[in-house]
Scaffold this motif. Structure first.
Motif, PDB file in Angstrom:
ATOM      1  N   GLU A 273      48.795  56.147  37.785  1.00 46.45           N
ATOM      2  CA  GLU A 273      50.211  55.985  38.109  1.00 46.45           C
ATOM      3  C   GLU A 273      51.041  57.179  37.653  1.00 46.45           C
ATOM      4  N   GLN A 274      50.594  57.841  36.587  1.00 48.21           N
ATOM      5  CA  GLN A 274      51.331  58.991  36.062  1.00 48.21           C
ATOM      6  C   GLN A 274      51.087  60.259  36.871  1.00 48.21           C
ATOM      7  N   ASN A 275      50.047  60.246  37.710  1.00 50.45           N
ATOM      8  CA  ASN A 275      49.736  61.407  38.539  1.00 50.45           C
ATOM      9  C   ASN A 275      50.758  61.492  39.672  1.00 50.45           C
ATOM     10  N   THR A 276      51.480  62.582  39.727  1.00 51.63           N
ATOM     11  CA  THR A 276      52.573  62.710  40.699  1.00 51.63           C
ATOM     12  C   THR A 276      52.092  63.078  42.099  1.00 51.63           C
ATOM     13  N   ASN A 277      50.812  63.441  42.248  1.00 54.06           N
ATOM     14  CA  ASN A 277      50.300  63.878  43.546  1.00 54.06           C
ATOM     15  C   ASN A 277      49.662  62.752  44.364  1.00 54.06           C
ATOM     16  N   ILE A 278      49.271  61.696  43.711  1.00 46.89           N
ATOM     17  CA  ILE A 278      48.629  60.568  44.388  1.00 46.89           C
ATOM     18  C   ILE A 278      49.186  59.269  43.823  1.00 46.89           C
ATOM     19  N   ARG A 279      48.973  58.179  44.543  1.00 41.07           N
ATOM     20  CA  ARG A 279      49.446  56.894  44.037  1.00 41.07           C
ATOM     21  C   ARG A 279      48.356  55.845  44.245  1.00 41.07           C
ATOM     22  N   PRO A 280      48.317  54.842  43.405  1.00 40.30           N
ATOM     23  CA  PRO A 280      47.286  53.805  43.539  1.00 40.30           C
ATOM     24  C   PRO A 280      47.469  52.999  44.818  1.00 40.30           C
ATOM     25  N   THR A 281      46.370  52.533  45.358  1.00 44.23           N
ATOM     26  CA  THR A 281      46.391  51.677  46.535  1.00 44.23           C
ATOM     27  C   THR A 281      46.152  50.229  46.097  1.00 44.23           C
ATOM     28  N   ALA A 282      46.156  49.329  47.072  1.00 45.31           N
ATOM     29  CA  ALA A 282      45.906  47.914  46.758  1.00 45.31           C
ATOM     30  C   ALA A 282      44.550  47.735  46.087  1.00 45.31           C
ATOM     31  N   ARG A 283      43.592  48.596  46.429  1.00 42.95           N
ATOM     32  CA  ARG A 283      42.254  48.509  45.836  1.00 42.95           C
ATOM     33  C   ARG A 283      42.305  48.661  44.326  1.00 42.95           C
ATOM     34  N   GLU A 284      43.081  49.604  43.843  1.00 43.32           N
ATOM     35  CA  GLU A 284      43.179  49.835  42.393  1.00 43.32           C
ATOM     36  C   GLU A 284      43.948  48.702  41.701  1.00 43.32           C
ATOM     37  N   TYR A 285      45.018  48.236  42.348  1.00 38.38           N
ATOM     38  CA  TYR A 285      45.752  47.104  41.784  1.00 38.38           C
ATOM     39  C   TYR A 285      44.839  45.880  41.632  1.00 38.38           C
ATOM     40  N   ARG A 286      44.046  45.632  42.659  1.00 37.51           N
ATOM     41  CA  ARG A 286      43.150  44.465  42.606  1.00 37.51           C
ATOM     42  C   ARG A 286      42.064  44.635  41.554  1.00 37.51           C
ATOM     43  N   MET A 287      41.623  45.859  41.357  1.00 37.50           N
ATOM     44  CA  MET A 287      40.611  46.106  40.332  1.00 37.50           C
ATOM     45  C   MET A 287      41.159  45.735  38.949  1.00 37.50           C
ATOM     46  N   VAL A 288      42.399  46.140  38.665  1.00 42.30           N
ATOM     47  CA  VAL A 288      43.007  45.818  37.375  1.00 42.30           C
ATOM     48  C   VAL A 288      43.247  44.315  37.263  1.00 42.30           C
ATOM     49  N   LEU A 289      43.790  43.726  38.332  1.00 42.05           N
ATOM     50  CA  LEU A 289      44.078  42.293  38.321  1.00 42.05           C
ATOM     51  C   LEU A 289      42.802  41.485  38.062  1.00 42.05           C
ATOM     52  N   LYS A 290      41.748  41.819  38.788  1.00 42.88           N
ATOM     53  CA  LYS A 290      40.478  41.097  38.629  1.00 42.88           C
ATOM     54  C   LYS A 290      39.901  41.294  37.237  1.00 42.88           C
ATOM     55  N   SER A 291      40.040  42.501  36.713  1.00 39.87           N
ATOM     56  CA  SER A 291      39.511  42.787  35.378  1.00 39.87           C
ATOM     57  C   SER A 291      40.211  41.940  34.319  1.00 39.87           C
TER      58      SER A 291
END
Length: 422
Positions: A273-291
């Motif tokens: 999230e701190q990387n200004t060049n790219i942003r997380p997608t739903a895939r990354e959000y779901r990975m954190v949520l599931k974890s």
């Protein structure tokens, strides 16, 4: 006879090279050598694309050995050879992971088995060992590329063993983001295979941390505009994947595995999230949520999971359609609240359910709460032991009736328990 079929190279009396029985000048000989080296690179690529990793690796190592013995960068494999071999390693890992999944399906479907399927278990474990060995091969190839290209002259080398002479430096072998991403993925694959086969070892335990070290290397190289290396969303995702898979196989921090895995996954997500060049997608959000939903940190896990779910809802309402939380996302959060017992859990769970109901009623989402959602909320109410929540029972059952959802025994039991606490 052999010499007539395969004419050998030799020197003529006037110093010309007889190449396969045909005289070449020194200039022609150099061209022939260059052509031969190019042929070897092409053979490496061909063997790699055909899945013959052993032969491709043998030829690449031979070219490296020749370059070292002759102290000549001209004899080094080119970057396409390294890339093709790394790609082949990843493809082989994926094939083996599919084999492990098939074996697991066979075990689950063997209804007549009275004992564990030891053959499948042993096969799966061997598959996990092989996948980890392949990850180490990819690791070593990337280290070689760093050392030869000179990257490790400026940054600490991640070499496990051996050494490349400092005289052999060739900038053309500098790894790109693709090679770094591939190696990170290789270690994520290793932890996934270990999880699926219930296998662990000291090497597997280190796999998530090795993948993070390579991510940190990419982040460091990104500060150099000439490196051409930038972390991608995949870079972060595969490190998160390694930590998440490691957390379910006791490969991360053995003393407190399931507690630490979601924290580590969250920390990598925060860096993304701190990387200004790219942003997380739903895939990354779901990975954190599931974890978080699988964490043993019951109260914290529910709050963290709900935070990710709400963040997805917010972005979805702002027009980012891919962020729409699925029914499974909502159910995971509601189930997490059943394990977080405190005076606020009932209200939090009901807020999630109410949001899901309103979005569906307004036709803003196709996902309608199902029986599991209502059951989880009723169980959360029964465990909260807050007297005032009993008044919410009629409204929940009315919603179920309106949506043609029929309560099961667990729903009635939870409602009775809740009313007993009033």
């Amino acid at each position: 006879i052999f010499d007539s079929i395969f004419p050998l190279d030799r020197k003529s009396d006037d110093g010309l090279l007889i190449k396969g029985g045909r005289a070449l000048s020194s200039t022609s000989a150099s061209s022939a050598d260059a052509g031969a080296l190019g042929d070897m690179d092409q053979q490496i690529i061909s063997h790699a694309e055909a899945g013959d990793i052993a032969k491709a690796e043998e030829m690449l190592n031979q070219m490296q050995a020749d370059a070292i013995s002759k102290n000549s960068t001209d004899h080094l494999p080119d970057i396409d050879s390294y890339t093709a071999l790394i790609n082949a390693i990843i493809d082989e890992q994926k094939r083996l992971i599919l084999e492990i999944e098939k074996e697991n399906d066979e075990i689950k479907s063997d209804e007549n088995a009275t004992m564990p399927n030891e053959h499948c278990a042993e096969s799966n474990e061997q598959g996990a060992v092989t996948i980890m060995a392949l990850a180490e091969k990819a690791h070593d190839l990337l280290v070689q590329m760093e050392d030869i290209s000179g990257v490790s002259d400026h940054y600490s080398s991640m070499r496990l063993s051996g050494n490349i002479p400092t005289e052999l430096r060739h900038p053309s072998l500098q790894p790109t983001s693709h090679e770094y991403d591939s190696v990170i993925s290789a270690f994520a694959n290793a932890t996934t295979a270990a999880r699926d086969s219930h296998y662990t070892s000291h090497l597997i335990k280190n796999a998530p941390f090795i993948s993070q070290r390579w991510l940190q290397r990419m982040e460091t190289l990104a500060f150099d505009p000439h490196s051409g290396v930038r972390p991608t969303v995949d870079s972060y995702f595969h490190v998160m994947e390694a930590y998440a898979a490691g957390g379910t196989t006791h490969t991360v921090a053995p003393n407190n595995t399931r507690c630490n895995a979601p924290v580590l996954v969250q920390s990598v997500f925060d860096k993304l999230e701190q990387n200004t060049n790219i942003r997380p997608t739903a895939r990354e959000y779901r990975m954190v949520l599931k974890s978080w939903c699988g964490s043993s940190k019951k109260k914290e896990a529910a709050y963290k999971a709900m935070g990710m779910w709400m963040a997805m809802q917010k972005q979805f309402r702002e027009g980012i359609e891919e962020m729409e939380p699925s029914l499974e996302d909502g159910k995971m959060v509601l189930e997490a609240w059943t394990r977080a017992v405190n005076k606020h859990t009932a209200r939090r769970a009901q807020n999630v359910l109410t949001t899901m109901e309103k979005l569906h009623a307004a036709k803003k989402t196709k996902f309608q709460p199902d029986l599991d959602c209502y059951r989880y909320v009723l169980i959360t109410l029964s465990r909260s032991r807050v007297p005032t929540v009993g008044s919410n029972i009629p409204g929940i059952f009315k919603s179920m009736e309106d949506n043609r959802i029929f309560p099961d025994t667990a729903c009635f039991d939870a409602a009775i328990e809740t009313l007993k606490n009033c």
